[in-house]
Design a protein around this motif. Structure first.
Motif, PDB file in Angstrom:
ATOM      1  N   LEU A  73       0.855  -1.198   0.000  1.00 31.24           N
ATOM      2  CA  LEU A  73       0.000   0.000   0.000  1.00 31.24           C
ATOM      3  C   LEU A  73       0.891   1.249   0.000  1.00 31.24           C
ATOM      4  CD1 LEU A  73      -2.965   1.147   0.369  1.00 31.24           C
ATOM      5  CD2 LEU A  73      -2.446   1.251   2.813  1.00 31.24           C
ATOM      6  N   ASP A 117      -2.035  -1.170  -3.938  1.00 32.26           N
ATOM      7  CA  ASP A 117      -3.121  -0.230  -3.665  1.00 32.26           C
ATOM      8  C   ASP A 117      -2.485   1.082  -3.186  1.00 32.26           C
ATOM      9  OD1 ASP A 117      -5.669   0.810  -3.245  1.00 32.26           O
ATOM     10  OD2 ASP A 117      -6.159  -0.487  -1.539  1.00 32.26           O
ATOM     11  N   ILE A 123      -6.612   6.048   4.339  1.00 30.94           N
ATOM     12  CA  ILE A 123      -6.090   4.849   5.008  1.00 30.94           C
ATOM     13  C   ILE A 123      -6.940   4.534   6.247  1.00 30.94           C
ATOM     14  CG2 ILE A 123      -4.365   6.165   6.352  1.00 30.94           C
ATOM     15  CD1 ILE A 123      -2.479   3.707   6.027  1.00 30.94           C
ATOM     16  N   GLN A 124      -7.133   3.235   6.509  1.00 32.34           N
ATOM     17  CA  GLN A 124      -7.906   2.778   7.667  1.00 32.34           C
ATOM     18  C   GLN A 124      -6.972   1.983   8.578  1.00 32.34           C
ATOM     19  OE1 GLN A 124     -11.295   3.512   7.739  1.00 32.34           O
ATOM     20  NE2 GLN A 124     -10.919   4.567   5.798  1.00 32.34           N
ATOM     21  N   ASP A 155      -5.933  -1.444   7.501  1.00 35.08           N
ATOM     22  CA  ASP A 155      -4.909  -1.592   6.456  1.00 35.08           C
ATOM     23  C   ASP A 155      -3.582  -2.061   7.057  1.00 35.08           C
ATOM     24  OD1 ASP A 155      -6.416  -0.787   4.174  1.00 35.08           O
ATOM     25  OD2 ASP A 155      -6.201   1.304   4.762  1.00 35.08           O
ATOM     26  N   GLU A 180      -3.710  -5.716   7.228  1.00 35.41           N
ATOM     27  CA  GLU A 180      -3.949  -6.402   5.955  1.00 35.41           C
ATOM     28  C   GLU A 180      -2.749  -6.400   5.026  1.00 35.41           C
ATOM     29  OE1 GLU A 180      -8.425  -5.390   5.074  1.00 35.41           O
ATOM     30  OE2 GLU A 180      -7.288  -5.728   3.214  1.00 35.41           O
ATOM     31  N   PHE A 181      -2.036  -5.270   4.986  1.00 38.89           N
ATOM     32  CA  PHE A 181      -0.936  -5.118   4.027  1.00 38.89           C
ATOM     33  C   PHE A 181       0.387  -5.585   4.637  1.00 38.89           C
ATOM     34  CE2 PHE A 181      -4.211  -2.621   2.134  1.00 38.89           C
ATOM     35  CZ  PHE A 181      -3.985  -2.738   0.774  1.00 38.89           C
ATOM     36  N   ILE A 235       3.549  -0.987   3.967  1.00 36.40           N
ATOM     37  CA  ILE A 235       2.899   0.315   3.805  1.00 36.40           C
ATOM     38  C   ILE A 235       4.030   1.299   3.539  1.00 36.40           C
ATOM     39  CG2 ILE A 235       1.482   2.099   4.866  1.00 36.40           C
ATOM     40  CD1 ILE A 235      -0.126  -0.018   6.224  1.00 36.40           C
TER      41      ILE A 235
END
Ligand code: 4NP
Length: 163
Positions: A5, A38, A74-75, A78, A81-82, A85
């Motif tokens: 991300l 992403d 961004i949350q 994230d 999940e990623f 970053i």
């Protein structure tokens, strides 16, 4: 699957450029089933918007597809999940770290830390400088080195076999 991300402030200039460029490189190397890409912004001002026309123009200049780029913020999730970053500057990195969950999965890095011989450490914000070419050149170096890093660290096992 390695998930990457890219993050900047508004998600309309730098990080969508990095997303498009990195996806382009991933595709060129036939790694699209192994690496997912992403981008997001730390701010919410441009949520739902397409990239800045300066970003679209320079991507077009280099025949890089801008398909599907749409700003989002961004949350916290994230970070779980990623795998990577990648912040465009150290302010973005600090703001991402403030979202840190208990055991985040993501490694949070600054893009130009993957380019040891570059003069600047932060990708300048073209929203203010207007210099999209400078940003493109820096993001290109960063993306190439990041992809090499992921290939050697995440996609190739210790014995040199593909993971
Ligand atoms: P970016 O640039 O972080 O590279 O997408 C910016 C875009 C918008 C704003 C700031 C920076 N803004 O303040 O709206």
């Amino acid at each position: 699957m390695v998930k990457v991300l890219f993050v900047c402030l508004g998600n309309i200039c730098r990080s969508p450029m990095a997303e498009a460029m990195f996806r382009h490189e991933v595709k060129r190397e036939g790694l699209e089933k192994k690496i997912q890409v992403d981008s997001a912004g730390t701010g919410d001002w441009h949520v739902g918007q397409p990239p800045h026309h300066g970003t679209l123009k320079i991507l077009e200049k280099y025949s890089i597809s801008a398909e599907g780029l749409k700003a989002r913020q961004i949350q916290e999730r994230d970070l779980d999940e990623f795998d990577y970053i990648i912040a465009m500057d150290s302010d973005n990195k600090r703001n991402i770290e403030m979202l840190k969950t208990a055991y985040p999965k993501a490694k949070i890095e600054v893009l130009l830390d993957f380019v040891p011989d570059v003069q600047v450490k932060n990708v300048p914000d073209p929203y203010y400088t207007g210099n999209f070419q400078e940003v493109f050149d820096l993001v290109e170096q960063g993306c190439k080195n990041l992809l090499d890093h992921i290939k050697t660290t995440d996609l190739i096992g210790k014995e040199g076999h593909a993971k």
